[in-house]
Design an enzyme around this catalytic site. Structure first.
Site, mmCIF file in Angstrom:
data_model
loop_
_atom_site.group_PDB
_atom_site.id
_atom_site.type_symbol
_atom_site.label_atom_id
_atom_site.label_comp_id
_atom_site.label_asym_id
_atom_site.label_seq_id
_atom_site.Cartn_x
_atom_site.Cartn_y
_atom_site.Cartn_z
ATOM 1 N N TYR A 58 0.848 -1.194 0.000
ATOM 2 C CA TYR A 58 0.000 0.000 0.000
ATOM 3 C C TYR A 58 0.879 1.237 0.000
ATOM 4 O O TYR A 58 1.563 1.541 0.976
ATOM 5 C CB TYR A 58 -0.916 0.026 1.222
ATOM 6 C CG TYR A 58 -1.881 -1.127 1.317
ATOM 7 C CD1 TYR A 58 -2.228 -1.887 0.211
ATOM 8 C CD2 TYR A 58 -2.464 -1.469 2.537
ATOM 9 C CE1 TYR A 58 -3.112 -2.945 0.303
ATOM 10 C CE2 TYR A 58 -3.361 -2.521 2.645
ATOM 11 C CZ TYR A 58 -3.679 -3.267 1.531
ATOM 12 O OH TYR A 58 -4.557 -4.312 1.637
ATOM 13 N N HIS A 124 -0.283 -12.108 1.093
ATOM 14 C CA HIS A 124 -1.200 -11.293 0.306
ATOM 15 C C HIS A 124 -1.703 -12.041 -0.925
ATOM 16 O O HIS A 124 -2.895 -11.969 -1.255
ATOM 17 C CB HIS A 124 -0.489 -10.009 -0.117
ATOM 18 C CG HIS A 124 -1.386 -8.820 -0.176
ATOM 19 N ND1 HIS A 124 -0.938 -7.532 -0.052
ATOM 20 C CD2 HIS A 124 -2.723 -8.705 -0.341
ATOM 21 C CE1 HIS A 124 -1.951 -6.680 -0.127
ATOM 22 N NE2 HIS A 124 -3.042 -7.378 -0.319
ATOM 23 N N PRO A 219 -16.237 -4.493 4.129
ATOM 24 C CA PRO A 219 -17.576 -4.749 4.691
ATOM 25 C C PRO A 219 -18.592 -3.676 4.338
ATOM 26 O O PRO A 219 -19.798 -3.894 4.488
ATOM 27 C CB PRO A 219 -17.312 -4.793 6.192
ATOM 28 C CG PRO A 219 -16.139 -3.889 6.386
ATOM 29 C CD PRO A 219 -15.273 -4.132 5.176
ATOM 30 N N LEU A 220 -18.114 -2.519 3.864
ATOM 31 C CA LEU A 220 -19.013 -1.445 3.436
ATOM 32 C C LEU A 220 -19.098 -1.348 1.914
ATOM 33 O O LEU A 220 -19.524 -0.332 1.369
ATOM 34 C CB LEU A 220 -18.555 -0.106 4.027
ATOM 35 C CG LEU A 220 -18.616 -0.028 5.557
ATOM 36 C CD1 LEU A 220 -18.058 1.298 6.051
ATOM 37 C CD2 LEU A 220 -20.047 -0.223 6.056
ATOM 38 N N GLY A 221 -18.693 -2.424 1.234
ATOM 39 C CA GLY A 221 -18.800 -2.433 -0.217
ATOM 40 C C GLY A 221 -18.052 -1.304 -0.882
ATOM 41 O O GLY A 221 -18.564 -0.668 -1.797
ATOM 42 N N GLY A 223 -17.527 1.561 0.122
ATOM 43 C CA GLY A 223 -18.238 2.822 0.321
ATOM 44 C C GLY A 223 -19.662 2.832 -0.174
ATOM 45 O O GLY A 223 -20.465 3.674 0.243
ATOM 46 N N PHE A 224 -20.035 1.887 -1.042
ATOM 47 C CA PHE A 224 -21.376 1.906 -1.616
ATOM 48 C C PHE A 224 -22.456 1.731 -0.552
ATOM 49 O O PHE A 224 -23.506 2.388 -0.589
ATOM 50 C CB PHE A 224 -21.514 0.811 -2.673
ATOM 51 C CG PHE A 224 -22.868 0.793 -3.342
ATOM 52 C CD1 PHE A 224 -23.155 1.691 -4.360
ATOM 53 C CD2 PHE A 224 -23.853 -0.094 -2.936
ATOM 54 C CE1 PHE A 224 -24.410 1.696 -4.962
ATOM 55 C CE2 PHE A 224 -25.098 -0.098 -3.531
ATOM 56 C CZ PHE A 224 -25.385 0.801 -4.549
#
Length: 336
Positions: A58, A124, A219-221, A223-224
């Site tokens: 990253y 990874h 877990p929040l897609g 941001g969607f």
């Protein structure tokens, strides 16, 4: 805050972790600010989100440096997870599982993180040119040397590379069974969310049956599922969502019923509690409901989002809520 364990080693983390990647890689580069990111990490620790998830690729490298600066005086409060095995090239990623590289990469991560031990070291990606047993054996040597406490396998996106007719994550499970013969797997990281529940079919049961922790990525897609993204608004050129099929204006509009359903559940809880509950908190509470060994790792780069995510740990979904979420239409658009 509720405590959860990662694997047979009984390593404890907060109920909601913090994915540090967006602070320096893959999302909205113009909104990445070092000082704000440092405050965000401290805010997460203050709210009990002790799991900090990063990787050497990253940035590359800058995310680990950021986490290291943030933990300079707070290392004892954090459960640090980082990853090895991927190199960033020109417009592509390259897997490297050679034992000599794994050893060098671990030492470099320790320096960047300003710590003498990594709590969870994850592979990874599997290197197709190196038997995974050799890579995992080198990682196991790091545990013996005291540089790493536990080992994990990152399987984000793995179910899209499956053979025709195979179940999601069949290949990942085969890999897990191979490396288990070398050294115990303490955790698996894979995507799990309301709009990407594929891990529920076989991977999550495999982990649960063996006492292996599960880190729920995205877990929040991406941001969607927060309900804050507007179809057609677009993304910055280097934002990974700019080239994903589910984030075209057409697909975002088509998948709005999923967000509407989360908003309905949030509204019921808001009315019952007398305080605001958000779709993001409902989405995270759904992931937490998948099992006591599951730890959602939402990415965040602002203090306000960390505070919102932490609030999901105290939200208990009812059977009615879970049934309503299960009845939501499946997400449209490939996620490959």
């Amino acid at each position: 805050m509720e405590r959860r364990t990662i694997g047979a080693a009984a390593l404890e983390v907060g109920a909601v972790g913090l994915g540090c990647m967006p602070m320096s890689w893959a999302y909205s580069g113009s909104r990445q600010r070092g000082a704000e990111s440092l405050r965000t990490v401290h805010a997460a620790l203050d709210r009990g989100a002790t799991l900090l998830d990063t990787a050497d690729m990253y940035g590359p490298f800058t995310n680990e440096l950021l986490v290291g600066r943030a933990l300079k005086d707070r290392r004892a409060r954090a459960f640090v997870s980082t990853k090895v095995g991927l190199l960033v090239g020109e417009q592509h990623l390259v897997a490297n599982g050679r034992p000599s590289y794994v050893r060098r990469a671990c030492d470099a991560s320790l320096r960047r993180l300003q710590t003498d031990v990594i709590d969870l070291y994850q592979l990874h990606r599997e290197d197709p040119e190196v038997p995974v047993e050799e890579t995992w054996g080198a990682m196991a040597e790091l545990v013996t040397a005291g540089k790493v406490r536990a080992l994990g396998l990152c399987a984000v996106g793995a179910h899209f590379r499956r053979r025709p007719g195979a179940r999601p994550y069949d290949g990942t499970i085969r890999t897990l069974e191979r490396v288990q013969q070398v050294f115990p797997v303490s955790a698996v990281q894979a995507e799990l969310s309301v709009w990407s529940p594929e891990a529920l079919e076989a991977l999550l049961p495999w982990c649960e049956a063996r006492g292996v922790g599960f880190l729920a990525a995205m877990p929040l897609g991406n941001g969607f599922l927060t309900g804050t993204l507007t179809p057609g608004e677009g993304f910055e050129r280097h934002d990974l969502r700019a080239r994903h099929p589910r984030f075209t204006a057409e697909m975002m509009a088509a998948n709005q019923p999923i967000v509407v359903g989360l908003r309905r559940v949030a509204a019921r809880h808001s009315a019952a509690r007398g305080t605001g509950v958000t779709p993001a908190q409902v989405a995270l509470a759904w992931v937490l409901s998948c099992g006591p060994h599951v730890v959602p790792v939402p990415g965040a780069k602002r203090e306000c989002w960390v505070a919102e995510n932490a609030g999901a740990a105290g939200l208990r979904l009812t059977e009615e809520d879970l049934a309503e979420i299960a009845a939501l239409p499946p997400a449209l658009g490939s996620w490959d």
